[in-house]
Scaffold this active site. Structure first.
Site, mmCIF file in Angstrom:
data_model
loop_
_atom_site.group_PDB
_atom_site.id
_atom_site.type_symbol
_atom_site.label_atom_id
_atom_site.label_comp_id
_atom_site.label_asym_id
_atom_site.label_seq_id
_atom_site.Cartn_x
_atom_site.Cartn_y
_atom_site.Cartn_z
ATOM 1 N N HIS A 1 -7.522 -9.657 -3.189
ATOM 2 C CA HIS A 1 -6.338 -10.197 -3.992
ATOM 3 C C HIS A 1 -6.426 -9.919 -5.480
ATOM 4 O O HIS A 1 -7.780 -9.933 -5.934
ATOM 5 C CB HIS A 1 -6.129 -11.869 -3.975
ATOM 6 C CG HIS A 1 -4.714 -12.034 -4.370
ATOM 7 N ND1 HIS A 1 -4.533 -12.304 -5.767
ATOM 8 C CD2 HIS A 1 -3.723 -12.564 -3.752
ATOM 9 C CE1 HIS A 1 -2.940 -12.660 -5.809
ATOM 10 N NE2 HIS A 1 -2.617 -12.623 -4.525
ATOM 11 N N ASP B 1 -1.826 -13.759 3.577
ATOM 12 C CA ASP B 1 -1.312 -13.102 4.891
ATOM 13 C C ASP B 1 -2.479 -13.255 5.864
ATOM 14 O O ASP B 1 -1.764 -12.767 7.083
ATOM 15 C CB ASP B 1 -1.132 -11.592 4.350
ATOM 16 C CG ASP B 1 0.126 -11.683 3.010
ATOM 17 O OD1 ASP B 1 -0.104 -11.392 1.917
ATOM 18 O OD2 ASP B 1 1.234 -11.900 3.387
HETATM 19 C C1 SDX Z 1 -0.153 -10.355 -1.388
HETATM 20 O O1 SDX Z 1 -0.010 -10.415 -6.472
HETATM 21 C C2 SDX Z 1 0.399 -11.378 -5.538
HETATM 22 O O2 SDX Z 1 0.460 -12.629 -5.939
HETATM 23 C C3 SDX Z 1 0.590 -11.139 -4.093
HETATM 24 C C4 SDX Z 1 0.665 -12.026 -3.155
HETATM 25 C C5 SDX Z 1 1.872 -12.878 -3.424
HETATM 26 O O3 SDX Z 1 1.967 -14.123 -3.117
HETATM 27 O O4 SDX Z 1 3.015 -12.122 -3.966
HETATM 28 O O5 SDX Z 1 -0.396 -12.997 -3.189
HETATM 29 C C6 SDX Z 1 1.011 -11.685 -1.729
HETATM 30 O O6 SDX Z 1 0.339 -9.398 -1.639
HETATM 31 C C7 SDX Z 1 -1.315 -10.818 -1.219
HETATM 32 C C8 SDX Z 1 -2.496 -9.238 -0.717
HETATM 33 C C9 SDX Z 1 -1.795 -8.731 0.534
HETATM 34 N N1 SDX Z 1 -2.400 -7.544 0.672
HETATM 35 C C10 SDX Z 1 -3.582 -7.410 1.564
HETATM 36 O O7 SDX Z 1 -4.136 -8.096 2.094
HETATM 37 C C11 SDX Z 1 -3.894 -5.932 1.803
HETATM 38 C C12 SDX Z 1 -5.447 -5.433 1.625
HETATM 39 N N2 SDX Z 1 -5.953 -6.011 0.215
HETATM 40 C C13 SDX Z 1 -6.170 -4.895 -0.465
HETATM 41 O O8 SDX Z 1 -5.305 -3.927 -0.554
HETATM 42 C C14 SDX Z 1 -6.387 -5.272 -2.131
HETATM 43 O O9 SDX Z 1 -7.271 -6.319 -2.031
HETATM 44 C C15 SDX Z 1 -5.234 -5.614 -3.025
HETATM 45 C C16 SDX Z 1 -4.055 -4.725 -2.906
HETATM 46 C C17 SDX Z 1 -4.417 -7.258 -2.503
HETATM 47 C C18 SDX Z 1 -5.741 -6.082 -4.276
HETATM 48 O O10 SDX Z 1 -6.093 -4.917 -4.729
HETATM 49 P P1 SDX Z 1 -6.922 -4.698 -6.072
HETATM 50 O O11 SDX Z 1 -7.178 -5.865 -6.797
HETATM 51 O O12 SDX Z 1 -6.177 -3.580 -7.047
HETATM 52 O O13 SDX Z 1 -8.449 -4.280 -5.723
HETATM 53 P P2 SDX Z 1 -8.676 -2.929 -5.866
HETATM 54 O O14 SDX Z 1 -7.776 -1.854 -5.058
HETATM 55 O O15 SDX Z 1 -9.050 -2.513 -7.260
HETATM 56 O O16 SDX Z 1 -10.254 -2.937 -4.887
HETATM 57 C C19 SDX Z 1 -11.303 -3.233 -5.690
HETATM 58 C C20 SDX Z 1 -12.432 -2.924 -4.682
HETATM 59 C C21 SDX Z 1 -12.466 -1.575 -4.368
HETATM 60 O O17 SDX Z 1 -13.815 -1.155 -3.973
HETATM 61 P P3 SDX Z 1 -14.670 -0.469 -5.070
HETATM 62 O O18 SDX Z 1 -13.898 0.754 -5.450
HETATM 63 O O19 SDX Z 1 -14.840 -1.415 -6.307
HETATM 64 O O20 SDX Z 1 -15.858 -0.089 -4.509
HETATM 65 O O21 SDX Z 1 -12.258 -3.841 -3.526
HETATM 66 C C22 SDX Z 1 -12.272 -2.787 -2.199
HETATM 67 C C23 SDX Z 1 -11.613 -1.758 -3.098
HETATM 68 O O22 SDX Z 1 -11.829 -0.585 -2.217
HETATM 69 N N3 SDX Z 1 -11.238 -3.594 -1.602
HETATM 70 C C24 SDX Z 1 -11.323 -3.660 -0.312
HETATM 71 C C25 SDX Z 1 -10.145 -4.534 0.107
HETATM 72 N N4 SDX Z 1 -9.304 -4.985 -1.033
HETATM 73 C C26 SDX Z 1 -9.950 -4.541 -2.156
HETATM 74 N N5 SDX Z 1 -12.186 -3.032 0.556
HETATM 75 C C27 SDX Z 1 -11.670 -3.333 2.053
HETATM 76 N N6 SDX Z 1 -10.734 -4.147 2.463
HETATM 77 C C28 SDX Z 1 -9.986 -4.601 1.434
HETATM 78 N N7 SDX Z 1 -8.732 -5.229 1.946
#
Ligand code: SDX
Length: 420
Positions: A301, A358
């Site tokens: 998140h 989710d």
């Molecule tokens: C919602 O914003 C809100 O409030 C949203 C929400 C709401 O109520 O409206 O809470 C609802 O959208 C919840 C999130 C639902 N999405 C997912 O579950 C999709 C999977 N999650 C990821 O796509 C991700 O965690 C996000 C998009 C939710 C958050 O992404 P960030 O904060 O931009 O994090 P990032 O992409 O910069 O990742 C940081 C690191 C990276 O690795 P490094 O480059 O540091 O090595 O964490 C890794 C990413 O690769 N990473 C993941 C991951 N999420 C982040 N690796 C594997 N699986 C994941 N799910």
């Protein structure tokens, strides 16, 4: 210190320091460009605040979520989706007669023009329901012209929430009926509360347990400060586009699998792990492999770098609902295995990637008999009051400005078109 002095290329600017009621601090850079010629850059707005707001407070490190100061845990236990929607939008708790009047207003608007039902029926049955929802909500502008003007009066603003809540409920149920080839005769029952009426519109029968679980899920989804879809509603609304256009933009932003589409993506992920033999440890490794596009849906998140309090509350409700409905879902076992593995894996722990709202909501929706493609519509049904509250706070703000970010150009410099 009430401001920060920034010196750039011999020019200096005083940047006021803004401190919120929860002691969050920000630098107001409104004068930065005029005084120094510099702008800021912040990919994904990770560090950028778009507004001051009094609606929802989140503390990601402590797993805190409050609507108008009330902890989400207490609202789930003691309130209802209708009361929480009222609290968010009107900014105060309703007394008994105000709540009854609000419910009655929602009931009045729980009808949808037959032309919009026909628009839904015009979609292929396997089309994604979010496209139908966005279309139907935009189409409401053709049937409520008094709400299309850019400056609604107070009475129209007060009616906007019950109108959209009533219409959303019937439109969502009509979409479900269409994709599941059910009858399109939808009769809302004003004697039922919001989730009960929605369940009855969906399944032609009411179920107290299902409605109670749904009420909790709707409360948990009602608002979440400046998330992608709420920010989109504010962005579109800042051009003075009407409520239907602004809310439809939020629906489209929520559709994405990184945002509201994640609950559908979670179930699809769990189903594919089950189809692949159920070896969830293999998928934990895949999620860590940068060369592989797979990510663990329902994990991580932008704000919660501890636990998502909603995930904890949903998990509790999930266990109860599945027990009550006598549902034993192998996908739930895979989900629990994935969670246990990820919570002890350094990759996830170091990046503070925990289950989000989710991760479990999809499992409950599935246990309630709601098809996977309808999950994001369920998210939108819950998030509507939050979107409209964000819109209202923005248009009633002291200095409404159209949202228009800047950029740093990195393209071709001047060249003559006649050059070959
Ligand atoms: C919602 O914003 C809100 O409030 C949203 C929400 C709401 O109520 O409206 O809470 C609802 O959208 C919840 C999130 C639902 N999405 C997912 O579950 C999709 C999977 N999650 C990821 O796509 C991700 O965690 C996000 C998009 C939710 C958050 O992404 P960030 O904060 O931009 O994090 P990032 O992409 O910069 O990742 C940081 C690191 C990276 O690795 P490094 O480059 O540091 O090595 O964490 C890794 C990413 O690769 N990473 C993941 C991951 N999420 C982040 N690796 C594997 N699986 C994941 N799910």
């Amino acid at each position: 210190m009430s401001s920060y002095k920034l010196d750039l290329d011999g020019k200096s600017v005083e940047l006021p320091i803004v401190v919120g009621t929860e002691n969050e601090k920000g630098l107001d850079i409104s004068n930065l460009r005029a005084e120094t010629g510099y702008i800021t850059l912040d990919n994904g707005y990770v560090n950028t605040g778009s507004c001051e707001s009094q609606i929802t407070f989140i503390n990601g490190a402590k797993g805190i979520l409050r609507y108008r100061g009330y902890p989400i845990e207490q609202l789930v236990e003691k309130s209802s989706f209708e009361e929480v929607s009222y609290l968010l939008y009107y900014g105060k708790r309703p007394n008994k007669s105000e709540l009854e009047g609000f419910k009655a207003k929602i009931g009045e608007y729980s009808v949808v023009p037959k032309e919009i039902i026909k628009m839904i029926e015009a979609f292929p049955k396997d089309a994604h329901p979010m496209g139908m929802l966005a279309t139907a909500v935009t189409a409401l502008s053709g049937f409520y012209p008094e709400f299309v003007k850019s400056n609604l009066n107070d009475d129209e603003k007060n009616k906007a929430l019950p109108l959209l809540m009533g219409a959303f409920k019937v439109i969502s149920a009509a979409i479900y009926r269409h994709v599941s080839s059910g009858s399109m005769k939808l009769n809302s029952q004003s004697s039922l509360n919001y989730p009960e009426d929605f369940v009855s519109l969906m399944f032609d029968k009411s179920d107290e347990d299902v409605a109670k679980a749904l009420d909790i899920l709707l409360i948990l989804h009602a608002d979440h400060e400046q998330n992608c879809s709420a920010s989109t509603v504010r962005m579109v609304g800042s051009s003075k586009a009407n409520i239907f256009a602004s809310i439809a933009s939020g629906i489209n932003a929520l559709w994405g699998p990184l945002h509201g589409g994640a609950n559908q993506a979670v179930i699809e992920m769990l189903d594919s792990i089950q189809a692949d033999g159920g070896d969830y440890k293999k998928y934990i490794e895949l999620a860590k492999d940068k060369s592989h596009p797979f990510r663990l849906m329902g994990f991580g998140h932008r704000v919660y770098k501890n636990f998502d309090p909603r995930a904890k509350l949903i998990k509790g409700s999930c266990d109860k609902v599945l027990a009550k409905l006598g549902v034993s879902d192998p996908v739930l076992d895979i989900a629990k295995g994935l969670e246990a593995e990820a919570l002890k894996d350094p990759y996830f722990v170091e990046r503070k990637l925990f289950p989000n709202v989710d991760f479990y909501s999809g499992i409950i929706y599935r246990a309630l008999g709601i098809p996977t493609t309808m999950f994001t519509v369920m998210f939108a049904l819950g998030r509507l009051p939050g979107w409209l509250t964000q819109w209202k706070e923005m248009i009633e703000g002291d200095s409404l400005k159209i949202c228009r970010p800047r950029q740093i150009y990195t393209g071709e410099t001047l060249r003559d078109f006649s050059d070959q």
